[in-house]
Write a protein that holds these residues in place. Sequence first.
Motif, PDB file in Angstrom:
ATOM      1  N   SER A 101       0.828  -1.208   0.000  1.00 14.43           N
ATOM      2  CA  SER A 101       0.000   0.000   0.000  1.00 14.43           C
ATOM      3  C   SER A 101       0.864   1.261   0.000  1.00 14.43           C
ATOM      4  O   SER A 101       0.598   2.215  -0.735  1.00 14.43           O
ATOM      5  N   GLU A 102       1.925   1.254   0.824  1.00 15.91           N
ATOM      6  CA  GLU A 102       2.816   2.400   0.898  1.00 15.91           C
ATOM      7  C   GLU A 102       3.575   2.597  -0.416  1.00 15.91           C
ATOM      8  O   GLU A 102       3.710   3.728  -0.901  1.00 15.91           O
ATOM      9  N   GLU A 103       4.068   1.499  -1.000  1.00 19.61           N
ATOM     10  CA  GLU A 103       4.796   1.599  -2.261  1.00 19.61           C
ATOM     11  C   GLU A 103       3.889   2.117  -3.373  1.00 19.61           C
ATOM     12  O   GLU A 103       4.304   2.964  -4.177  1.00 19.61           O
ATOM     13  N   ASN A 104       2.657   1.640  -3.411  1.00 20.08           N
ATOM     14  CA  ASN A 104       1.703   2.100  -4.419  1.00 20.08           C
ATOM     15  C   ASN A 104       1.409   3.584  -4.251  1.00 20.08           C
ATOM     16  O   ASN A 104       1.327   4.331  -5.230  1.00 20.08           O
ATOM     17  N   ARG A 105       1.290   4.023  -2.999  1.00 19.85           N
ATOM     18  CA  ARG A 105       1.024   5.443  -2.726  1.00 19.85           C
ATOM     19  C   ARG A 105       2.183   6.308  -3.207  1.00 19.85           C
ATOM     20  O   ARG A 105       1.971   7.355  -3.838  1.00 19.85           O
ATOM     21  N   HIS A 106       3.408   5.880  -2.925  1.00 15.18           N
ATOM     22  CA  HIS A 106       4.583   6.649  -3.361  1.00 15.18           C
ATOM     23  C   HIS A 106       4.680   6.692  -4.886  1.00 15.18           C
ATOM     24  O   HIS A 106       5.005   7.741  -5.461  1.00 15.18           O
ATOM     25  N   LEU A 107       4.412   5.574  -5.549  1.00 15.67           N
ATOM     26  CA  LEU A 107       4.477   5.526  -7.013  1.00 15.67           C
ATOM     27  C   LEU A 107       3.465   6.462  -7.643  1.00 15.67           C
ATOM     28  O   LEU A 107       3.754   7.126  -8.644  1.00 15.67           O
ATOM     29  N   ARG A 108       2.276   6.508  -7.081  1.00 17.03           N
ATOM     30  CA  ARG A 108       1.227   7.359  -7.641  1.00 17.03           C
ATOM     31  C   ARG A 108       1.489   8.834  -7.346  1.00 17.03           C
ATOM     32  O   ARG A 108       1.100   9.699  -8.115  1.00 17.03           O
ATOM     33  N   ARG A 109       2.162   9.110  -6.253  1.00 14.10           N
ATOM     34  CA  ARG A 109       2.436  10.500  -5.893  1.00 14.10           C
ATOM     35  C   ARG A 109       3.489  11.114  -6.808  1.00 14.10           C
ATOM     36  O   ARG A 109       3.298  12.201  -7.361  1.00 14.10           O
ATOM     37  N   ALA A 110       4.609  10.439  -6.965  1.00 13.37           N
ATOM     38  CA  ALA A 110       5.704  10.938  -7.820  1.00 13.37           C
ATOM     39  C   ALA A 110       6.626   9.780  -8.152  1.00 13.37           C
ATOM     40  O   ALA A 110       7.022   9.032  -7.262  1.00 13.37           O
ATOM     41  N   ARG A 111       6.967   9.641  -9.429  1.00 15.68           N
ATOM     42  CA  ARG A 111       7.852   8.552  -9.853  1.00 15.68           C
ATOM     43  C   ARG A 111       8.549   8.955 -11.150  1.00 15.68           C
ATOM     44  O   ARG A 111       8.177   9.951 -11.789  1.00 15.68           O
ATOM     45  N   THR A 112       9.539   8.178 -11.526  1.00 20.31           N
ATOM     46  CA  THR A 112      10.148   8.354 -12.830  1.00 20.31           C
ATOM     47  C   THR A 112       9.397   7.509 -13.854  1.00 20.31           C
ATOM     48  O   THR A 112       8.976   6.396 -13.558  1.00 20.31           O
ATOM     49  N   CYS A 113       9.228   8.053 -15.025  1.00 16.42           N
ATOM     50  CA  CYS A 113       8.745   7.306 -16.183  1.00 16.42           C
ATOM     51  C   CYS A 113       9.923   7.320 -17.156  1.00 16.42           C
ATOM     52  O   CYS A 113      10.050   8.224 -17.981  1.00 16.42           O
ATOM     53  N   TYR A 114      10.818   6.379 -16.989  1.00 11.79           N
ATOM     54  CA  TYR A 114      12.105   6.312 -17.674  1.00 11.79           C
ATOM     55  C   TYR A 114      12.982   7.494 -17.261  1.00 11.79           C
ATOM     56  O   TYR A 114      13.727   7.396 -16.303  1.00 11.79           O
ATOM     57  N   ASP A 115      12.874   8.647 -17.934  1.00  9.43           N
ATOM     58  CA  ASP A 115      13.732   9.771 -17.551  1.00  9.43           C
ATOM     59  C   ASP A 115      12.961  11.071 -17.406  1.00  9.43           C
ATOM     60  O   ASP A 115      13.507  12.151 -17.596  1.00  9.43           O
ATOM     61  N   HIS A 116      11.675  10.977 -17.052  1.00 14.71           N
ATOM     62  CA  HIS A 116      10.916  12.189 -16.755  1.00 14.71           C
ATOM     63  C   HIS A 116       9.984  11.937 -15.578  1.00 14.71           C
ATOM     64  O   HIS A 116       9.854  10.814 -15.109  1.00 14.71           O
ATOM     65  N   VAL A 117       9.370  13.000 -15.064  1.00 12.67           N
ATOM     66  CA  VAL A 117       8.545  12.914 -13.860  1.00 12.67           C
ATOM     67  C   VAL A 117       7.130  12.497 -14.229  1.00 12.67           C
ATOM     68  O   VAL A 117       6.515  13.056 -15.135  1.00 12.67           O
ATOM     69  N   ALA A 118       6.619  11.502 -13.495  1.00 12.96           N
ATOM     70  CA  ALA A 118       5.263  11.016 -13.730  1.00 12.96           C
ATOM     71  C   ALA A 118       4.496  10.976 -12.414  1.00 12.96           C
ATOM     72  O   ALA A 118       5.008  11.370 -11.363  1.00 12.96           O
ATOM     73  N   GLY A 119       3.261  10.485 -12.491  1.00 13.75           N
ATOM     74  CA  GLY A 119       2.423  10.424 -11.312  1.00 13.75           C
ATOM     75  C   GLY A 119       1.725  11.756 -11.058  1.00 13.75           C
ATOM     76  O   GLY A 119       1.723  12.657 -11.912  1.00 13.75           O
ATOM     77  N   ASP A 120       1.149  11.899  -9.892  1.00 19.99           N
ATOM     78  CA  ASP A 120       0.420  13.120  -9.543  1.00 19.99           C
ATOM     79  C   ASP A 120       1.301  14.356  -9.700  1.00 19.99           C
ATOM     80  O   ASP A 120       0.865  15.384 -10.223  1.00 19.99           O
ATOM     81  N   LEU A 121       2.570  14.264  -9.271  1.00 21.13           N
ATOM     82  CA  LEU A 121       3.465  15.414  -9.387  1.00 21.13           C
ATOM     83  C   LEU A 121       3.706  15.779 -10.836  1.00 21.13           C
ATOM     84  O   LEU A 121       3.724  16.971 -11.189  1.00 21.13           O
ATOM     85  N   GLY A 122       3.894  14.783 -11.708  1.00 22.11           N
ATOM     86  CA  GLY A 122       4.106  15.067 -13.120  1.00 22.11           C
ATOM     87  C   GLY A 122       2.946  15.827 -13.731  1.00 22.11           C
ATOM     88  O   GLY A 122       3.143  16.780 -14.507  1.00 22.11           O
ATOM     89  N   ILE A 123       1.723  15.449 -13.378  1.00 25.26           N
ATOM     90  CA  ILE A 123       0.543  16.123 -13.918  1.00 25.26           C
ATOM     91  C   ILE A 123       0.394  17.520 -13.329  1.00 25.26           C
ATOM     92  O   ILE A 123       0.033  18.471 -14.023  1.00 25.26           O
ATOM     93  N   ARG A 124       0.703  17.670 -12.046  1.00 23.04           N
ATOM     94  CA  ARG A 124       0.599  18.997 -11.417  1.00 23.04           C
ATOM     95  C   ARG A 124       1.648  19.956 -11.977  1.00 23.04           C
ATOM     96  O   ARG A 124       1.382  21.156 -12.132  1.00 23.04           O
TER      97      ARG A 124
END
Length: 229
Positions: A101-124
């Motif tokens: 659950s914690e790992e899924n939350r972190h991935l959805r909040r902010a993650r790398t998509c190869y070499d750019h920012v993805a997840g909620d932070l990427g959209i914001r």
Amino acid sequence: MKAGPVAAHPAAMISDPSRAAMLTAMMDGRFHPASELAYMAGVTPQTASYHLAKLEEAGMIAMHKQGRHRYYGLKSHDVAAVVETLLLLAPPVEIKSLRQSEENRHLRRARTCYDHVAGDLGIRLRDAMIEAGVIREETDAFAVTGEGGAFFEHMGIDVEAVRKKRRSFCSKCLDWSERTPHLAGSLGSAMLERLLELRWLRRMEGTRALHITDEGSRGLRETFHIEIP
């Protein structure tokens, strides 16, 4: 016999659960030793080596040797785009533990998509830059506005140098968790690298999730007007 490319071959490479797990792990844009990829895929080192050889032969991953050690990473942005698209189509993971659950939350909040920012932070970040008039959305990509050049220069990103790189400049990448495009291409890559250099973001060990630091919370608020709870 058809003369064109056969889609079944790369599809077969990805269809194996172990290979898919290793490709997903490489979506952090880094090179990993086979032992680490074996652990992430839940297979033995011998099995991992077999799968990695298949993926390398198919042109989907690259291998770098350093002394006696071998490190593996995605071959190109095209491969990363295919993996991200498949993640978009994949059913939600069944959460069975607090750790998941914690790992899924972190991935959805902010993650790398190869070499750019993805997840909620990427959209914001995308939304903030559009609202500020730094970039504008077009049909198949984003475009940097006149004001955007000065903005990125202030951030420490040389837009013209980034534009000359041999890849798409300001492309869209459909985000698997947010179901809407985030900023990709050479500009998206430069943005991620700059946020890491500023220590606003920090890579989290063993995952492609990104940690937003206290300094990052301040910087994102002051520069992009993004509030991080």
